[in-house]
Design a protein around this motif. Sequence first.
Motif, short mmCIF file in Angstrom:
data_model
loop_
_atom_site.label_atom_id
_atom_site.label_comp_id
_atom_site.label_asym_id
_atom_site.label_seq_id
_atom_site.Cartn_x
_atom_site.Cartn_y
_atom_site.Cartn_z
N ASP A 25 0.81 -1.22 0.00
CA ASP A 25 0.00 0.00 0.00
C ASP A 25 0.84 1.27 0.00
O ASP A 25 0.50 2.24 -0.69
N TYR A 26 1.91 1.27 0.76
CA TYR A 26 2.72 2.47 0.89
C TYR A 26 3.25 2.93 -0.47
O TYR A 26 3.23 4.13 -0.79
N GLY A 27 3.73 2.01 -1.28
CA GLY A 27 4.23 2.36 -2.60
C GLY A 27 3.14 2.91 -3.51
O GLY A 27 3.29 3.97 -4.13
N HIS A 28 2.02 2.19 -3.59
CA HIS A 28 0.92 2.64 -4.45
C HIS A 28 0.36 3.98 -4.00
O HIS A 28 0.09 4.86 -4.83
N GLN A 29 0.17 4.14 -2.72
CA GLN A 29 -0.41 5.39 -2.24
C GLN A 29 0.52 6.57 -2.46
O GLN A 29 0.06 7.68 -2.74
N THR A 30 1.82 6.32 -2.37
CA THR A 30 2.77 7.40 -2.61
C THR A 30 2.76 7.81 -4.07
O THR A 30 2.79 9.01 -4.39
N VAL A 31 2.73 6.85 -4.98
CA VAL A 31 2.61 7.17 -6.41
C VAL A 31 1.36 8.02 -6.64
O VAL A 31 1.40 9.05 -7.34
N ALA A 32 0.25 7.61 -6.05
CA ALA A 32 -1.01 8.35 -6.22
C ALA A 32 -0.92 9.76 -5.65
O ALA A 32 -1.42 10.73 -6.26
N ARG A 33 -0.30 9.91 -4.51
CA ARG A 33 -0.23 11.23 -3.87
C ARG A 33 0.73 12.15 -4.60
O ARG A 33 0.50 13.38 -4.64
N ILE A 34 1.79 11.62 -5.18
CA ILE A 34 2.65 12.44 -6.03
C ILE A 34 1.85 12.95 -7.22
O ILE A 34 1.91 14.14 -7.58
N ALA A 35 1.09 12.04 -7.85
CA ALA A 35 0.26 12.45 -8.98
C ALA A 35 -0.73 13.54 -8.57
O ALA A 35 -0.90 14.55 -9.27
N TRP A 36 -1.39 13.36 -7.44
CA TRP A 36 -2.39 14.32 -6.97
C TRP A 36 -1.78 15.71 -6.76
O TRP A 36 -2.42 16.73 -7.02
N ALA A 37 -0.52 15.73 -6.32
CA ALA A 37 0.15 17.01 -6.09
C ALA A 37 0.58 17.68 -7.39
O ALA A 37 0.95 18.87 -7.37
N ASN A 38 0.50 16.95 -8.50
CA ASN A 38 1.04 17.47 -9.76
C ASN A 38 0.04 17.55 -10.90
O ASN A 38 0.39 18.03 -11.98
N VAL A 39 -1.19 17.10 -10.70
CA VAL A 39 -2.20 17.26 -11.74
C VAL A 39 -2.75 18.68 -11.71
O VAL A 39 -2.57 19.42 -10.75
N SER A 40 -3.46 19.02 -12.77
CA SER A 40 -4.07 20.35 -12.85
C SER A 40 -5.28 20.44 -11.93
O SER A 40 -5.88 19.42 -11.57
N PRO A 41 -5.67 21.65 -11.53
CA PRO A 41 -6.89 21.81 -10.72
C PRO A 41 -8.12 21.21 -11.41
O PRO A 41 -8.98 20.63 -10.74
N HIS A 42 -8.19 21.35 -12.72
CA HIS A 42 -9.33 20.79 -13.45
C HIS A 42 -9.37 19.27 -13.30
O HIS A 42 -10.44 18.67 -13.12
#
Length: 285
Positions: A25-42
């Motif tokens: 879980d730690y690996g997958h969730q970190t990948v997801a959270r990095i993405a969330w911090a870098n996607v556009s507001p839209h």
Amino acid sequence: MNRSRILVAAFGALTLSQPANAYWDYGHQTVARIAWANVSPHTRTAVTRILRAQGQLDTPSCPVRTIADASVWPDCIKPLKDANGQSRFGYAYSWHYQNVNICGPFTLEPACKDGDCVSAQIPRQQAILKNRRAPAVERVKALAFLVHFVGDLHQPLHAGDKGDKGGNDAHADYGIYAPARLNLHSIWDGLLAERAISTPPSLIRRYSAATRAKLGRGDATTWSRENWAVAREAYATAMHGDPCQPTPARLKMTDADIAKLAPLEREQIRRGGLRLAKLLDAALG
């Protein structure tokens, strides 16, 4: 409590709740959270809207309320059965990996028959997510699969092996930690990932446009080749030489090996997060 007992306790607690071949879980969730911090507001707004349909998945024991939840949903659902005792999601088991032989030329075809592999599913799930006419339940499912599979592809032993089930049959010691069932796949899934992610500074942050552009280049096929090469390096380091020589009964990963590989695993997770952000923006931004 000494270091070996801490490791034993941590590994035992985690493995009891983890399905086989799962990136912890730690690996997958970190990948997801990095993405969330870098996607556009839209894109964030679109993801939040799509997640409102998560109840239609009918997997209350595996909720998908956030992008971090989505990142582990495809592993969480593996044990779920229907009323007849049949696997509800068995069709997706082979979508989590591709066993491309590290001891031959890179080719996806043998490991990706009929599109049943991780690199083929990434563009497929992205296309479903992008389709605004698709049913809401299919789009939330595609979101979870996409988030998860990008993480899986960047765990190198989901991208390449030497006929040993992604390193699951390659028993290994992790420094002084050497339980009988520990293997190379588990090390990259969990112990090495935990070390890499927990090393400061935090991987979860907004990266520069230049970094996002540089690490986001390519597609699932080019990333497959890259991660296959990392898998070869993972075997070479664990075997202290030619990765294609016969695997010994037990690999001995030293503290020096771990120190060498942790930054590589860290970079894999960063790449996965920024590439996921690129795919989400392309589908929803």
